[in-house]
Design a protein around this motif. Structure first.
Motif, short mmCIF file in Angstrom:
data_model
loop_
_atom_site.label_atom_id
_atom_site.label_comp_id
_atom_site.label_asym_id
_atom_site.label_seq_id
_atom_site.Cartn_x
_atom_site.Cartn_y
_atom_site.Cartn_z
N SER A 137 -57.32 38.35 -29.30
CA SER A 137 -57.61 39.74 -29.68
C SER A 137 -56.89 40.02 -30.98
N LYS A 184 -56.64 42.97 -32.03
CA LYS A 184 -56.18 44.37 -31.91
C LYS A 184 -56.57 45.12 -33.19
N GLU A 221 -63.62 43.35 -23.70
CA GLU A 221 -62.25 43.47 -23.18
C GLU A 221 -62.11 44.86 -22.56
N HIS A 247 -57.05 46.91 -21.35
CA HIS A 247 -55.81 46.40 -21.94
C HIS A 247 -54.69 47.43 -21.75
N GLU A 297 -51.78 39.98 -17.97
CA GLU A 297 -50.93 40.38 -19.09
C GLU A 297 -49.82 41.30 -18.58
N SER A 299 -47.54 37.50 -25.65
CA SER A 299 -46.68 36.65 -26.48
C SER A 299 -46.96 35.17 -26.27
N ALA A 300 -48.22 34.86 -25.98
CA ALA A 300 -48.63 33.46 -25.81
C ALA A 300 -48.79 32.82 -27.18
N PHE A 313 -54.85 34.07 -23.60
CA PHE A 313 -55.39 35.18 -24.38
C PHE A 313 -54.30 35.55 -25.39
N GLY A 370 -52.48 37.04 -28.94
CA GLY A 370 -52.40 38.16 -29.87
C GLY A 370 -51.82 37.69 -31.19
N ARG A 371 -50.61 38.14 -31.49
CA ARG A 371 -49.98 37.87 -32.80
C ARG A 371 -49.91 36.40 -33.15
#
Ligand SMILES: O=C(CO)COP(=O)(O)O
Length: 256
Positions: free
Chosen positions: A10, A12, A98, A101, A169, A212-213, A229, A231-232
């Motif tokens: 994602s 975001k 999605e 969230h 999550e 934080s994966a 899944f 993110g950053r």
């Protein structure tokens, strides 16, 4: 063939338009040459902002990368200013929505009832829900399992049959320095998988982990989840490719 290992991202609202387009092109170029993505052993999905959806669909055309929306309307058409329907998303080649969230629940007041109506809208229009669940606070293992599984049940209450991607999550691990501890994730995702297996009409569903994966986690989880899944830690395309490589190694182990 075994079920694919999933690698989702994602974006975001992190990227502006030009940066998102550059990221799509860079990712498309790398996955186009990736044998595990080309063979379907690793299934990649990308969830950008609504404005970035059409360019994402175009950038990933000819690859197996699926594009998803970060939200979806509960209704299929009508006087719903600001909303985007699952009908229109499906029409333009978006494959996933999605839903639920933690940021939408916390910042925009989405309740389980709203989330369930969005999951229903996605499923009745052929979109795969990426349904995010997870305990808000750091809890012990049993309390976390109870919170996540109850949320999953409430969020799929009344939704039509069809596979879903349940994204575990834990809210406290989102935007953090580190993901949830591996043993915690294994316990909760196992319970989510059992809950999905017990639901009629949810064959083909998957359970992934988010929060934080990044590189290293999939290998550490060693097949306990169906994917990640991100993110950053997928903003750096090399890091994303590293995760895809780990997913490919897991997929190869699963068939060996
Ligand atoms: O919320 C997430 C994915 O939906 C995870 O985001 P981060 O990996 O940036 O914590």
């Amino acid at each position: 063939m075994a079920a694919p290992v999933l690698v989702g991202v994602s974006l975001k609202m992190y990227f502006g338009h030009a940066r998102a387009l550059r990221w799509f092109d860079a990712v498309a170029e790398r996955v186009r040459e990736h044998p595990a993505v080309a063979s379907g052993d690793v299934a990649v999905f990308v969830i950008p902002t609504f404005v970035q959806l059409l360019p994402a669909v175009a950038a990933f055309a000819g690859t197996r990368v699926r594009v998803g929306a970060q939200d979806v309307a509960t209704a299929d058409a009508g006087a719903y200013t600001g909303e985007v329907s699952a009908v229109e998303l499906a029409e333009v080649g978006v494959g996933l929505a999605e839903i639920g969230h933690a940021e939408r629940r916390r910042l925009f007041g989405e309740t389980d009832d709203v989330v369930a109506r969005k999951a229903a809208a996605a499923l009745r229009n052929g979109l795969t829900p990426v349904l995010c669940v997870g305990e808000a606070d750091r809890l012990g293992r049993d309390a976390s399992i109870a919170a996540a599984v109850d949320q999953l049940r409430r969020d799929l209450d009344g939704a039509p049959a069809g596979p879903v991607i349940a994204a575990y999550e834990p809210v406290w691990a989102i935007g953090a320095a580190e993901p949830a501890p591996v043993s915690h994730t294994i316990a909760v995702t196992r319970a989510l998988r059992e809950a999905l297996d017990a639901m009629p009409g949810r064959e083909g569903s998957a359970v992934v982990y988010g929060g934080s994966a990044g590189p290293g986690l999939l290998a550490a989880l060693d097949g306990a989840v169906d994917g990640l899944f991100l993110g950053r830690f997928a903003h750096d395309v090399d890091a994303l490719v590293q995760v895809i490589d780990e997913a490919a190694a897991l997929a190869a182990e699963a068939v060996a």
